[in-house]
Design an enzyme around this catalytic site. Structure first.
Site, mmCIF file in Angstrom:
data_model
loop_
_atom_site.group_PDB
_atom_site.id
_atom_site.type_symbol
_atom_site.label_atom_id
_atom_site.label_comp_id
_atom_site.label_asym_id
_atom_site.label_seq_id
_atom_site.Cartn_x
_atom_site.Cartn_y
_atom_site.Cartn_z
ATOM 1 N N CYS A 56 46.694 34.098 50.147
ATOM 2 C CA CYS A 56 45.965 34.118 48.878
ATOM 3 C C CYS A 56 45.316 32.758 48.625
ATOM 4 O O CYS A 56 45.992 31.729 48.674
ATOM 5 C CB CYS A 56 46.904 34.476 47.730
ATOM 6 S SG CYS A 56 46.048 34.582 46.149
ATOM 7 N N GLY A 84 38.282 44.290 55.527
ATOM 8 C CA GLY A 84 37.037 45.028 55.717
ATOM 9 C C GLY A 84 37.147 46.414 56.315
ATOM 10 O O GLY A 84 36.124 47.019 56.641
#
Length: 331
Positions: free
Chosen positions: A103, A216
């Site tokens: 993150c 993705g």
């Protein structure tokens, strides 16, 4: 140790397909919905910080028993605190503990955890060692392929080797580097280019490690292509915004011979859970926000989305909102 710790990890966890931990998205309501569609996928909690678990007032480890197999994703960098949380995770019956080293948000960096930890592989190794000392369930790491200017393959392999030597044999790799300055978390999910080949190379060079890829992926066909070269695929936004993609995971990716649930069958199975939530004093929109994409691609899906968005938040809203939204799609 709680009675719920019957551990579905008696057998090795199936890492073929998992759903990425996503803050404010992959809460226990969404995870319950996901589990209705796939028995095999591996679920992850939202990232929970060690500070929240140790000092927070709420129960940050609550989940529905039906969610198993379920991994707890922890955010933190203090080995002692992580060990406390790992011990609690075992007691609460989680099937895996995952350390967030991916993150990139400023808030996370100021707490010295997330992607910035890639620059401190020895500290990550200490964290893994501390958690493994108190946990008899897998301790795994989710990471990026690099950070800022430190984005060489050598940088990645040095990180992986250091953490592997502490006993971690499972890595989930987001196939983008993270820019720690200048990009928002959202931009960090979109702007740094994907480099799937680097993750493939990692698996070739470290065949004994379990390597899953993230970033993705938008279809089960793409999952199949990745699975030729890797141990698992973790899907994030697509699994959330188009949840019905999960209904064919068991059949197409895990080789199970069973019927695919229709969208309406999923809805029917979810209704009792929603009713229970409402009876306990919960609000309808806490759950319906996870369902707006259920009919994505179907005729009338925009009508479904709009009706739920406009009505589920109203005080006293109940199951009739969902029933009317479904009815409006066909009228």
């Amino acid at each position: 140790m709680s009675s719920q710790n019957t551990k579905s990890s008696v057998k090795p966890l199936n890492r073929t397909f998992s759903i990425a931990p996503m803050l404010d998205w992959t809460d226990r309501h969404y995870r319950y919905l996901a589990r209705l569609m796939s028995a095999e996928l591996l679920l992850y909690t939202e990232m929970v910080t060690t500070g929240a678990i140790i000092h927070g007032k709420g129960d940050y480890l609550a989940y529905n028993e039906e969610e198993h197999p379920l991994a707890l994703q922890l955010g933190g960098s203090n080995p002692h605190d992580l060990a406390i949380c790992a011990k609690q995770a075992v007691e609460r019956g989680y099937d895996e503990i995952n350390l967030n080293v991916g993150c990139p948000s400023d808030r996370v960096q100021s707490g010295r955890f997330g992607a910035c930890l890639m620059a401190e592989p020895s500290l990550v190794a200490e964290c893994v060692t501390a958690m493994r000392a108190v946990a008899d369930i897998p301790v795994t790491v989710k990471t990026r392929i690099g950070i800022d200017e430190q984005d060489s393959y050598e940088f990645l392999t040095e990180f992986v080797e250091t953490v592997r030597d502490a006993g971690c044999d499972t890595f989930i790799v987001h196939a983008r580097k993270a820019w720690l300055q200048g990009l928002s978390p959202k931009e960090n999910r979109e702007i740094p280019p994907l480099d799937y080949d680097r993750v493939y190379q990692l698996k070739r060079d470290y065949p004994d490690l379990s390597i899953s890829i993230n970033g993705g992926v938008k279809s089960l066909e793409e999952c199949k292509a990745h699975l030729v070269k890797l141990d698992g695929v973790m899907v994030g936004r697509e699994a959330y915004q188009n949840p019905y993609i999960l209904a064919k995971v068991d059949q197409q990716l895990c080789g199970l011979d069973k019927p695919v649930l229709s969208r309406d069958a999923v809805l029917e199975k979810f209704i009792p859970y929603i009713e229970k939530h409402l009876q306990a004093g919960g609000r309808l929109n806490h759950i319906t926000r996870h369902m707006t994409g259920l009919f994505q691609g179907e005729v009338g899906s925009r009508i479904w989305r709009r009706y739920i968005s406009e009505n589920a938040h109203k005080p006293g809203s109940g199951i009739e909102v969902i029933e009317q939204a479904r009815k409006n799609m066909t009228s």
